[in-house]
Design a protein around this motif. Structure first.
Motif, short mmCIF file in Angstrom:
data_model
loop_
_atom_site.label_atom_id
_atom_site.label_comp_id
_atom_site.label_asym_id
_atom_site.label_seq_id
_atom_site.Cartn_x
_atom_site.Cartn_y
_atom_site.Cartn_z
N ALA A 40 0.84 -1.20 0.00
CA ALA A 40 0.00 0.00 0.00
C ALA A 40 0.88 1.24 0.00
O ALA A 40 1.90 1.31 0.68
CB ALA A 40 -0.92 0.00 1.22
N ASP A 103 -2.84 5.32 -1.45
CA ASP A 103 -4.01 4.56 -1.00
C ASP A 103 -4.43 4.95 0.41
O ASP A 103 -5.59 4.73 0.80
CB ASP A 103 -3.69 3.06 -1.00
CG ASP A 103 -3.06 2.59 -2.29
OD1 ASP A 103 -3.74 2.69 -3.33
OD2 ASP A 103 -1.90 2.14 -2.27
N ARG A 104 -3.49 5.45 1.20
CA ARG A 104 -3.75 5.82 2.59
C ARG A 104 -3.04 7.14 2.89
O ARG A 104 -1.94 7.38 2.39
CB ARG A 104 -3.23 4.75 3.56
CG ARG A 104 -3.80 3.36 3.36
CD ARG A 104 -5.22 3.27 3.87
NE ARG A 104 -5.71 1.90 3.84
CZ ARG A 104 -6.28 1.33 2.78
NH1 ARG A 104 -6.41 2.01 1.65
NH2 ARG A 104 -6.72 0.07 2.83
N THR A 128 -4.87 11.08 -4.02
CA THR A 128 -5.34 9.79 -3.51
C THR A 128 -6.15 9.04 -4.55
O THR A 128 -6.74 9.62 -5.46
CB THR A 128 -6.20 9.98 -2.25
OG1 THR A 128 -7.23 10.95 -2.51
CG2 THR A 128 -5.34 10.45 -1.08
N THR A 129 -6.18 7.71 -4.37
CA THR A 129 -6.99 6.85 -5.23
C THR A 129 -8.47 7.00 -4.87
O THR A 129 -8.81 7.52 -3.81
CB THR A 129 -6.58 5.38 -5.06
OG1 THR A 129 -6.74 5.00 -3.68
CG2 THR A 129 -5.13 5.18 -5.47
N ALA A 132 -9.38 5.47 -1.43
CA ALA A 132 -8.39 5.75 -0.38
C ALA A 132 -9.06 5.99 0.97
O ALA A 132 -10.24 6.31 1.08
CB ALA A 132 -7.57 6.99 -0.77
N HIS A 237 -14.59 3.55 -1.85
CA HIS A 237 -14.30 2.68 -0.71
C HIS A 237 -15.62 2.12 -0.17
O HIS A 237 -16.64 2.82 -0.14
CB HIS A 237 -13.59 3.48 0.39
CG HIS A 237 -13.02 2.63 1.47
ND1 HIS A 237 -13.79 2.11 2.49
CD2 HIS A 237 -11.76 2.18 1.69
CE1 HIS A 237 -13.04 1.39 3.29
NE2 HIS A 237 -11.81 1.41 2.83
#
Length: 261
Positions: A40, A103-104, A128-129, A132, A237
């Motif tokens: 990640a 991702d984070r 961010t994705t 995320a 998410h």
């Protein structure tokens, strides 16, 4: 981390030691539910001397960790003491990364010192994705601008406060619900929102008549919250489907552990 130039802590040995001890203690509960699988891509914003980055690397082995901070002096200490991440000097409101790079995101004790929060959240969204997770610890206290009550710094009218502090990075004075509106304005869903620290109602009621607007018109419940945990997710998410809607009349207390700092 703000463009104002605010830097939390100094890179001298005593302060570095304090920050490392603090991070080790806080991580036992603040990162307890921080899930980041091997591989990640994790961004630690306001990484400073790398104290929390070291804890992220310890608790989430195998992650691809990047730490950003505005202070090159602090980053130099981070590289020497905690070589667990790629450390980059950058303004959080203008992150130098391609879209969807992380991702984070982890941020502790950063948001309360930033004035250009719309720019910061826009930058975080770009970096961010779309699935995320972002975790924030926000301290809403006075940071020394008080005499007897942690809300004393809310006595100053907005224009006066901005004139006194805009160049120092002192607290922006946003309250808990402001961060909900800010996050949603930039397309983040609120997966978790809780009070990490509160003042007794009696302490708030005592000082409330002397506060400047808009604070004097706020409820005692809102003013009593002087620290929050805020977990945000992007739209794809799974937690986005059950995200918090609206603003709760009373912010729930953080789970045991998270409420202890």
């Amino acid at each position: 981390m703000a463009r104002s130039g605010y830097v939390h802590g100094e890179p001298d040995d005593d302060e570095v030691s304090r920050l490392v001890r603090q991070a080790r203690f806080v991580a036992t509960f603040s990162l307890d539910t921080f899930e980041a699988p091997p591989g990640a891509r994790v961004l630690d914003v306001g990484t400073g001397v790398g104290a929390m980055a070291a804890q992220l690397a310890r608790l989430c082995p195998g992650i691809d960790l990047t730490g950003v901070d505005i202070s090159e002096a602090q980053l130099a200490r981070a590289r020497a003491l905690h070589p667990v991440a790629t450390y980059v000097r950058a303004d959080a409101a203008c992150l130098p990364f391609a879209d969807g790079s992380f991702d984070r995101v982890h941020m502790s004790w950063v948001l309360e010192h930033v004035r250009d929060l719309d720019d910061l959240f826009a930058s975080l969204r770009e970096a961010t994705t779309d699935d995320a997770v972002l975790i924030h610890k926000v301290d809403l206290r006075s940071h020394g601008f008080h005499l007897t009550n942690d809300l004393d710094f809310l006595r100053f009218p907005v224009r006066e406060w901005d004139a006194m502090t805009s160049h120092t990075g002192e607290p922006n004075r946003l309250r808990a619900s402001d961060y909900l509106h800010l996050a949603r304005r930039h397309g983040f869903a609120v997966a978790h929102f809780s009070a990490a620290r509160t003042l007794p109602r009696s302490a708030v009621e005592r000082v409330r008549p002397e506060l400047a607007e808009p604070f004097a018109s706020m409820s005692v419940d809102e003013l009593s919250v002087v620290g929050i945990w805020l977990v945000l997710v992007r739209e794809k998410h799974p937690l986005a489907a059950t995200a918090l809607q609206g603003v709760p009349e009373r912010i729930p207390a953080a789970p045991v552990g998270l409420s202890s700092y």
